[in-house]
Design an enzyme around this catalytic site. Structure first.
Site, PDB file in Angstrom:
ATOM      1  N   THR A 134      -2.743  17.217  10.176  1.00  0.00           N
ATOM      2  CA  THR A 134      -2.323  16.890   8.814  1.00  0.00           C
ATOM      3  C   THR A 134      -1.220  15.852   8.867  1.00  0.00           C
ATOM      4  O   THR A 134      -0.273  15.976   9.660  1.00  0.00           O
ATOM      5  CB  THR A 134      -1.828  18.136   8.068  1.00  0.00           C
ATOM      6  OG1 THR A 134      -2.894  19.078   7.949  1.00  0.00           O
ATOM      7  CG2 THR A 134      -1.347  17.772   6.670  1.00  0.00           C
ATOM      8  N   PHE A 156       1.871  14.049   7.085  1.00  0.00           N
ATOM      9  CA  PHE A 156       2.904  14.256   6.078  1.00  0.00           C
ATOM     10  C   PHE A 156       3.704  12.966   5.925  1.00  0.00           C
ATOM     11  O   PHE A 156       3.878  12.210   6.889  1.00  0.00           O
ATOM     12  CB  PHE A 156       3.851  15.387   6.483  1.00  0.00           C
ATOM     13  CG  PHE A 156       3.213  16.748   6.545  1.00  0.00           C
ATOM     14  CD1 PHE A 156       3.389  17.658   5.518  1.00  0.00           C
ATOM     15  CD2 PHE A 156       2.448  17.121   7.649  1.00  0.00           C
ATOM     16  CE1 PHE A 156       2.815  18.918   5.579  1.00  0.00           C
ATOM     17  CE2 PHE A 156       1.871  18.377   7.721  1.00  0.00           C
ATOM     18  CZ  PHE A 156       2.047  19.284   6.674  1.00  0.00           C
TER      19      PHE A 156
END
Length: 436
Positions: free
Chosen positions: A303, A305
């Site tokens: 992921t 960010f």
């Protein structure tokens, strides 16, 4: 006294919380509350910011007076009249209620609340020189908390119950930074945060990529066969869909706000027929057992960010940089090729292009005498490219893009995350062995 404007409602909301300051050597606490609606000043002192600041000065002098009284009492001197000291502001005597409270009682009130920030529950910004406060969405144990710790080691991670609250926390100086997810290698983009990037005036100052390792959690003693439903964040459910089927869990799957929040919900309500998809840290925090480890469909689950701040950073050329922009055009997508050519001609690599509906004008009508009226969707385009705004080629590319677009905004020019990472748990075969 010259009348000044009172603070805005949101600032009044913030300053209604008590500010605690330690007075050495005695344990005394200054407690001063400003509220233009509830505090009244007598003898001509009006309810404005200047009078509030004057009240703080009065309170400080009262502390000094009481401190002197304590010192004189300890030495046997006369302390009469000192504790009843009455201060004046610009010639006006004041009778504002300014109390001293024990530090133990004040700190217990401030530390009793452990819930995430909400829109109506903001605390004062940290004092100068204090620990960096970083806002993230979720509860302790969420992957966003781990990303905040990776982006800013030793920071004070502040949980927020919504993505928008994290944006507002930074805008209102409640937090110094925000770390929020924007895309996942399996689940794709988090569209909500892309929309919020356009709505708010924060700047991207960095990025961090976090390998995600999902676990199937349940209460202690619960076996996999007893599970009737699985709850987690929609992204986590999508990332584990195939593995859940392999586990034989043909059960209901329900979406909640975040992964760690799912584990917290099960533990708080003693749900013995429900499992959660969350991190191993969430299992440790909420007393859950791990039924299956590494249940993501792909071991290369990462992921991305972004780190948000109120002010942009100065772009540099001594290390790899990435720049994020958003643009739109009145004539729809016909200029997209021209925009992309501006980067291709300068050998600038694009790492992402994302289209989102234009909220203010989602439909565009085109009248044609031959075919009639046609309806076209209007889009905003988000683009990431590998170049710093300190480079001349990036500046020239955006100057050319601006000629073709009706709207262009640079969301940030920031260092790329170049830290090496490995799959969260071996290869796919090892992951499959951990499931059974």
């Amino acid at each position: 006294m010259q009348s000044l404007s009172t603070p805005s409602p949101i600032k009044s909301l913030i300053w209604q919380r008590s500010r605690v300051t330690r007075v050495s050597p005695k344990k005394l606490v200054l407690q001063c509350i400003y509220n233009s609606d509830s505090v009244s000043f007598q003898n001509g002192v009006g309810p404005n910011r200047a009078d509030w600041q004057s009240s703080c000065a009065i309170l400080a002098s009262k502390v000094v007076a009481q401190q002197q009284s304590i010192d004189k009492s300890a030495s046997g001197g006369d302390a009469d009249g000192v504790a009843d000291h009455v201060a004046a502001v610009n010639g006006h005597k004041t009778s504002v209620e300014l109390n001293l409270v024990p530090i133990e009682k004040a700190t217990s009130k401030l530390t009793s609340r452990q819930n995430p920030l909400s829109i109506t529950d903001f605390c004062p910004p940290p004092m100068h020189g204090s620990q960096l406060r970083v806002a993230y969405q979720g509860v302790p144990g969420a992957y966003s908390e781990a990303a905040a710790g990776k982006a800013y080691p030793n920071c004070e991670a502040t949980p927020c119950d919504q993505f928008e609250v994290a944006f507002q926390a930074v805008e209102l100086w409640i937090a110094d930074r925000a770390v929020l997810p924007v895309e996942n290698s399996l689940g794709g983009s988090i569209h909500r945060n892309y929309d919020l990037l356009l709505r708010h005036r924060l700047h991207i100052v960095g990025e961090v990529q976090l390998p995600v390792h999902h676990c199937l959690l349940a209460l202690p003693g619960v076996r996999k066969e007893y599970v009737k439903r699985v709850i987690s964040h929609p992204q986590a459910l999508a990332q584990c869909e195939l593995t859940l089927t392999k586990l034989g869990l043909q059960v209901a799957r329900e979406a909640v706000d975040d992964t760690a929040g799912a584990a917290e919900y099960i533990a708080a309500n003693n749900l013995r027929d429900t499992a959660a998809i969350a991190s191993a840290r969430a299992a440790e925090l909420y007393g859950m057992q791990i039924l299956a480890d590494g249940i993501q469909d792909d071991s290369s689950n990462v992921t991305r960010f972004v780190m948000l701040a109120r002010d942009p950073i100065i772009p540099r050329t001594d290390r790899p940089f990435k720049t994020s922009i958003v643009f739109a055009h009145d004539k729809g997508t016909s200029v997209l090729f021209k925009v992309l050519s501006a980067f291709a001609f300068r050998n600038i690599s694009l790492t992402k292009i994302e289209s989102r509906p234009h909220r203010n004008r989602p439909i565009r009508l085109v009248d044609d005498a031959n075919v009639g009226t046609a309806k076209h969707f209007e889009y905003m385009f988000y683009v990431d490219f590998e170049a710093s705004m300190a480079e001349v080629r990036a500046q020239n590319a955006l100057a050319e893009v601006q000629e073709f677009t009706s709207f262009l905004r640079v969301l940030g020019s920031y260092p790329m995350d170049m830290t090496p990472w490995s799959p969260s748990r071996g290869d796919d075969d090892d992951d499959e062995k951990n499931l059974f």
